[in-house]
Write an enzyme that holds these catalytic residues in place. Structure first.
Site, PDB file in Angstrom:
ATOM      1  N   CYS A 150      -9.793  -1.519  -4.042  1.00  0.00           N
ATOM      2  CA  CYS A 150      -9.255  -0.425  -4.495  1.00  0.00           C
ATOM      3  C   CYS A 150     -10.175   0.168  -5.616  1.00  0.00           C
ATOM      4  CB  CYS A 150      -7.926  -0.285  -5.048  1.00  0.00           C
ATOM      5  SG  CYS A 150      -7.425  -1.354  -6.139  1.00  0.00           S
ATOM      6  N   GLN A 193       0.830  -0.978   0.001  1.00  0.00           N
ATOM      7  CA  GLN A 193      -0.128  -0.021  -0.063  1.00  0.00           C
ATOM      8  C   GLN A 193       0.944   1.293  -0.023  1.00  0.00           C
ATOM      9  OE1 GLN A 193      -3.314   0.425  -0.191  1.00  0.00           O
ATOM     10  NE2 GLN A 193      -3.939  -1.753   0.125  1.00  0.00           N
ATOM     11  N   ASP A 241      -8.222  -9.525  -1.558  1.00  0.00           N
ATOM     12  CA  ASP A 241      -7.609  -8.348  -1.985  1.00  0.00           C
ATOM     13  C   ASP A 241      -7.155  -8.255  -3.524  1.00  0.00           C
ATOM     14  OD1 ASP A 241      -6.320  -5.619  -1.965  1.00  0.00           O
ATOM     15  OD2 ASP A 241      -4.824  -6.173  -0.406  1.00  0.00           O
TER      16      ASP A 241
END
Length: 459
Positions: A412, A288, A385
């Site tokens: 995201c 990240q 993710d």
């Protein structure tokens, strides 16, 4: 209602409208860092550098007479929104850097715009209201990111610079391969800015990737030469590791395969710190970019999953192993964690990072191909993710077939999240709660965490 994301453009057969100006009233925000407007003739415009409710003059940047929509920039503000501010960055604006979308909006207004996008995507693609999703309708700032109007949080720990023909480092203009030279990026973290990449020339170099790790003093630059180019002697303002990158070649190159990276001097990785552990992240590996993101996301995921001793957990698209490590600590010696990741370099990092946890296994390959081959028929908790494109129907079906009591989905991209939430509902899983975080201030990007559980059985 016009589409929230622009459809594909029509073939280039009709006269171009690029450069034509229109006076319009700006409508709602849309996914992608622009707002929707219509000309008097009813043409749909996707407008950057504007805010809902404003009256502006726009100049068309893409589109033809027979296009289904036009792209445009607001070049004159006739009636400004109360949320408009002077862009703090001198390189933000029409025809300039494409890295930030909302420099002209107050910080609170940026989060409201992102919340509108998340809500619209949930409704349009998943048929969910905020209440259905267990979401309070807000986009939360990361700790320490609340700044006054006219100021910018310096959060970006990894910056990809492009280099122009004169050797100047900069960022690409919006939807362009043209380089906007800059002398400073306001959203770059201090550790990146301190390197001074923008101050020097980079002859024969195509790109410079600068990284400043969180929780360690590691700094790294990866230089990718132009074809036939040679690496210069690197002298920056802080001690730094230097790597040489190459564009992907051979099988997979056309799909953006992993770059070959060669160490010039220093470590070929940086050390990040999160969730009580140190993480090795090799060049090009995923981590990240916001310094508070890893800790914040782990806390949110673990709170939602409530892992128990002895449980079987999956970490899909596991990267360097962040969630797998947090899960392993919580399921204990009698539990088990399986991570799956497609990147060879990330798998090597994950195995290194989690080598002290013998209850963790990391497999390499695409999730939809590897998961069925593991022989696992049940799992208690699952973390996904996925990349910006989402997990997809096939993977969702595979995950749901394992019967987990809780699923954490880290996203995201709100459109991909909404599509996959619709697939999960088909498989009997519904949101328990959802949180949205502003981990990319000044841009249109937003990070969401959705916790899913089996839908209540109908009586």
């Amino acid at each position: 209602m016009p589409p929230a994301t622009p459809p594909a453009a029509s073939p280039e057969t009709a006269p171009s409208l690029v450069g034509r100006e229109y006076e319009v009233e700006i409508g709602p925000v849309a996914h992608g860092g622009h707002c929707i407007a219509r000309t008097e003739e009813g043409r749909v415009l996707f407008v950057r550098h504007a805010l809902p409710g404003e009256r502006v003059v726009v100049k068309v940047t893409e589109g033809r007479e027979d296009s289904r929509f036009l792209r445009a920039d607001a070049v004159g503000i006739l009636e400004p929104s109360k949320d408009r501010v002077e862009a703090p960055c001198p390189f933000a604006g029409p025809g300039l850097c494409g890295g930030c979308d909302w420099q002209h909006a107050a910080p609170g207004a940026q989060r409201r715009l992102k919340a509108s996008v998340v809500a619209e995507q949930l409704t349009r693609l998943a048929g969910l209201t905020a209440e259905d999703a267990g979401w309070d309708g807000t986009v939360e700032p990361a700790p320490g990111d609340k700044v006054p109007k006219g100021e910018v949080p310096a959060w970006r720990t990894r910056v990809h610079y492009s280099v122009d023909d004169e050797g100047r480092a900069g960022l690409l203009r919006h939807r362009s391969h043209e380089v906007q030279p800059i002398d400073r990026c306001l959203i770059a973290a201090p550790g990146v800015s301190e390197l001074g990449v923008e101050k020097r020339r980079w002859p024969q170099i195509a790109t410079v990737d600068a990284t400043a790790a969180t929780g360690s003093g590691d700094r790294q630059v990866q230089l990718t030469p132009r074809p036939g180019g040679r690496l210069p002697l690197v002298e920056l303002d802080r001690p730094v590791s230097v790597l040489r990158g190459e564009e992907p070649r051979g099988r997979g190159a056309e799909r953006g395969g992993e770059r070959a990276v060669h160490r010039v001097h220093g470590r070929p990785f940086v050390r990040e710190r999160a969730a009580g552990r140190t993480w090795r992240i090799s060049a090009g590996g995923f981590w990240q970019v916001h310094p508070k993101a890893a800790e914040l996301l782990v806390e949110t995921v673990m709170t939602g999953l409530t892992p128990r001793k002895g449980e079987m957990a999956l970490d899909l698209y596991c990267g360097a192993g962040l969630f797998a490590g947090a899960l392993a600590e919580r399921v204990g010696d009698k539990g088990a964690v399986l991570g799956i990741e497609s990147s060879k370099r990330a798998v090597e990092d994950a195995r290194h990072n989690l080598a002290d946890l013998d209850r963790v296994r990391v497999e390499r390959g695409s999730v939809e191909q590897v998961l069925p081959r593991t022989g696992i028929t049940e799992a208690d908790i699952v973390v996904l993710d996925p990349p910006r494109s989402g997990a997809g129907r096939k993977t969702v079906r595979q995950v749901a077939s394992l019967g987990p009591r809780r699923i954490a989905y880290v996203a995201c991209d709100p459109a991909a999240l909404a599509r996959d939430l619709a697939y999960f509902r088909e498989e009997g899983y519904v949101p328990h709660f959802l949180r949205a975080f502003d981990l990319f201030p000044m841009t249109h990007h937003v990070e969401c965490v959705a916790i899913l559980k089996p839908a209540p059985k109908r009586s």
